[in-house]
Write a protein that holds these residues in place. Sequence first.
Motif, PDB file in Angstrom:
ATOM      1  N   UNK A  42     -12.058  15.984  21.402  1.00  0.00           N
ATOM      2  CA  UNK A  42     -13.014  15.972  22.511  1.00  0.00           C
ATOM      3  C   UNK A  42     -13.017  17.323  23.215  1.00  0.00           C
ATOM      4  N   UNK A  57     -21.587  19.893  22.623  1.00  0.00           N
ATOM      5  CA  UNK A  57     -22.332  18.646  22.591  1.00  0.00           C
ATOM      6  C   UNK A  57     -23.623  18.701  23.383  1.00  0.00           C
ATOM      7  N   UNK A  90     -24.889  15.696  25.471  1.00  0.00           N
ATOM      8  CA  UNK A  90     -23.949  14.589  25.287  1.00  0.00           C
ATOM      9  C   UNK A  90     -22.591  14.878  25.918  1.00  0.00           C
ATOM     10  N   UNK A  98     -21.367  12.390  28.554  1.00  0.00           N
ATOM     11  CA  UNK A  98     -20.911  11.103  28.008  1.00  0.00           C
ATOM     12  C   UNK A  98     -19.511  11.247  27.436  1.00  0.00           C
ATOM     13  N   UNK A  99     -19.237  12.398  26.824  1.00  0.00           N
ATOM     14  CA  UNK A  99     -17.905  12.626  26.250  1.00  0.00           C
ATOM     15  C   UNK A  99     -16.856  12.668  27.362  1.00  0.00           C
ATOM     16  N   UNK A 107     -16.954  11.160  30.198  1.00  0.00           N
ATOM     17  CA  UNK A 107     -16.725   9.784  30.669  1.00  0.00           C
ATOM     18  C   UNK A 107     -15.850   9.022  29.676  1.00  0.00           C
ATOM     19  N   UNK A 108     -16.143   9.208  28.380  1.00  0.00           N
ATOM     20  CA  UNK A 108     -15.357   8.499  27.357  1.00  0.00           C
ATOM     21  C   UNK A 108     -13.894   8.926  27.423  1.00  0.00           C
ATOM     22  N   UNK A 109     -13.659  10.219  27.592  1.00  0.00           N
ATOM     23  CA  UNK A 109     -12.291  10.727  27.651  1.00  0.00           C
ATOM     24  C   UNK A 109     -11.561  10.166  28.872  1.00  0.00           C
ATOM     25  N   UNK A 159     -12.046   7.288  30.251  1.00  0.00           N
ATOM     26  CA  UNK A 159     -11.695   5.897  29.953  1.00  0.00           C
ATOM     27  C   UNK A 159     -10.505   5.820  29.005  1.00  0.00           C
TER      28      UNK A 159
END
Lengths: 320, 312
Positions: free
Chosen positions: A95, A102, A105, A108-109, A111-113, A115
């Motif tokens: 990431x 990205x 995007x 979004x990455x 936010x994903x990281x 989480x």
Amino acid sequence: MSRVPDVVRMLTLVPWLLERPGASIAEIAAAFATTEEAIRTELDHLDYCGLPGLGGGDLIDVRILGDTVVVGMADELRRPMRTTPAETLRLLLAASQAERMLGPAAGALTRAVAKLRAALGVPEDAVVVVEPEAGDLVEELRAAVVAGRRVRISYRGRGDTTAVDRDLDPWRLELHDGAWYLHAHDHGAGAARIFRLDRAAALRVTEQPVTVPVPAELEAPRYVPGPEDPEVEVLLGPGGTWLLDAVTVAPEATGAAPGGRTARFRVGAPEWFARLILMAGGHAEVRDPSGMRTLVHRRALAGLERLERSSGAASGTSDA
Amino acid sequence: MHAAERLVNLTIALLEARRPMTFDELRRRTRYYPQPEHATARRMFERDKELLRSLGVPIRTEQAYGMEEPGYRIDRREYELRDLHLEPDEVTALALAAELVAPAELALALAKVSARGPDPDPDVVPAARLPLDVTAVDGAAAVVVERRRVRFPYRTADGREEPREVEPYGVVRRRRAWYLVGRDVARDGLRGFRLDRMTGPLEAVGEAGAFEVPDGLDLAAVVSGPEARPVAVDLEVTPEGVRDVVARGGRDVGPGAHGTRVMRVEGLDRVRDLAWLLAISPEAAVLGPPEVRDDVAHGLHRVVEAHAEVPS
């Protein structure tokens, strides 16, 4: 890959398939980056797994109808195993490495990281990847690749004394050994070419769609010297051995020498090589051939002369 | 029974066990270890248990009250990955990152974290490749993620080998080298250690969660060497040199003498960017700051000297 079933993948396939009834073998193989054969083997074994005890009703139910898979009776494996620390760190590294590339995007990455970190209890700063910044050029080219638009770049190749405009169908960007490259079809040359982006300047994205499709295989960016390229011998002092890493040309031979070590390169572009020797600031000396020595000498003198002719007024600032 | 089936089944049995199961109970209630010889069966169980642990299956050994033998079980809360509630765009971004960097090495981890989430958007174009050997830090992952102190033998810059004890805060990739960054316990200071200078394995010492990572820590700064002060350099650039300078972010300041342009490049490093300034020196003269001008002049004099005579 081996044909030994992967136990962790089997334990992961169950919850993955419980959420995706009717997934095809091809989809599963793609998602797990393995072969369809490996997936079939592992599903066969899973059909014999389940709760201890002897009743057949306690076994996981794996049904393969043609190419689609349905898994049931597997509530005991309804959730996947936690990622191991190594897997967690690998994900965070990927990431971190990718986030600059990205574009839209990237949010979004992030936010994903966040989480992932929260779920796995990873300290805030546990991974940092520091590589050269992707400049505006990389960002604009990425957008052009995604949109499938032809671009015009101003590029100074190894053999060029000044930058030349090139019309390209951009295929893919690649970070290789710390430098950015663009794989593209060069319309001027009528062939696939690889461009090192720190030698490119201006870029214009055109309205024209790309016409030459991306080949299945793209070569790694590496200069392959031609057999007719002259060989140059360089003496490297202790402050000049970085040259061996910086040059994408593999030396033909290296050896010890008084005051450092020697390396022999095949050089197809003398101007480019002379620049490289200038960069070493006296820590690298061309021994042979004399033509190359003279070129380096001339370029360094030209630099000094330009320096002496310039006004040299104390300008420039520290902007710390 | 096939080994893979036995390992999956053992995992399920220990997950479902309401209390720790001894080996003898497991053997009696399952068909996994049917060897007539008790010792042989036991050896196989031990191998299975250690293999599963090495794969990350958290098998606990517990000595229940009144039990002679230790019992084994898996705590579901330790085993299961809790739901991450990833949104579709978040899964797509993670999948794209994996695709760009190391698809094969990340597939299983990605399948785990997205097993109960949405699927990634299949139409995303991977416009780039950013390969990175993400497995390089596998050996340091556990101590970083679990915040455990670690010991390792380390080869110093002058070639000696010394033991180090470190509270590892994270890993950094910089200039093609991997670093473990953390507090050096003996020296009580923040240090970066190159992984390729560790001459033996990392050995975890003490408990997990043994320290906190300080707030606002800039790991990258620890390995970037002495504090670099960015300088703005003014250049007198010939028409042939303009494109190179623009490519480095140079901005036009005004006309110079003899058909040149004066351009300013911000944020250069006096040491690191000297090579670039030397490379473009035939087309771009440094006007200032004076110390950078001197660096370039000195470097060019050395090149001239080195190439002035025919080598012996």
